[in-house]
Write a protein that holds these residues in place. Structure first.
Motif: not given
Length: 116
Positions: A93-106
């Motif tokens: 299963v492939y996931y994308c993740k976004s990160q900016y400082g402590r802000s992380v989303y999956w």
């Protein structure tokens, strides 16, 4: 509301290609480093690769280097994972993740199955 929605997964034969997309909304996409991860059954989630916020820098795990390419289109708030020369062991299963400082989303993930 933050959303990351992956698409493009499916069944492919060894040696084939797939392109995954991850469409983002609810945050300033162009500020975020975007990454692709994958998780095979019974295994830990592992980093596939990442791309910088402006798209100028990428890095990849050794297992996919030379076969996978990450790009992004900040105008479309989308990041892509082009996967070529797929192998059985790329099944996950492939996931994308976004990160900016402590802000992380999956994202929720998309299944890629490499099988003959």
């Amino acid at each position: 509301q933050v959303q990351l929605v992956e698409s493009g997964g499916g069944l492919v034969q060894p040696g084939g290609s797939l392109r995954l997309s991850c469409a983002a909304s609810g945050f300033t996409f162009s500020r975020y480093t975007m990454s692709w991860y994958r998780q095979a059954p019974g295994e830990e989630r592992e980093l596939v690769g990442a791309i910088s916020s402006a798209g100028g820098r990428t890095n990849y795990s050794d297992s996919v280097k030379g076969r996978f390419t990450i790009t992004r289109d900040n105008a479309k708030n989308t990041v892509y994972l082009q996967m070529n020369s797929l192998k059985f062991e790329d099944t996950a299963v492939y996931y994308c993740k976004s990160q900016y400082g402590r802000s992380v989303y999956w994202g929720q993930g998309t299944q890629v199955t490499v099988s003959s």
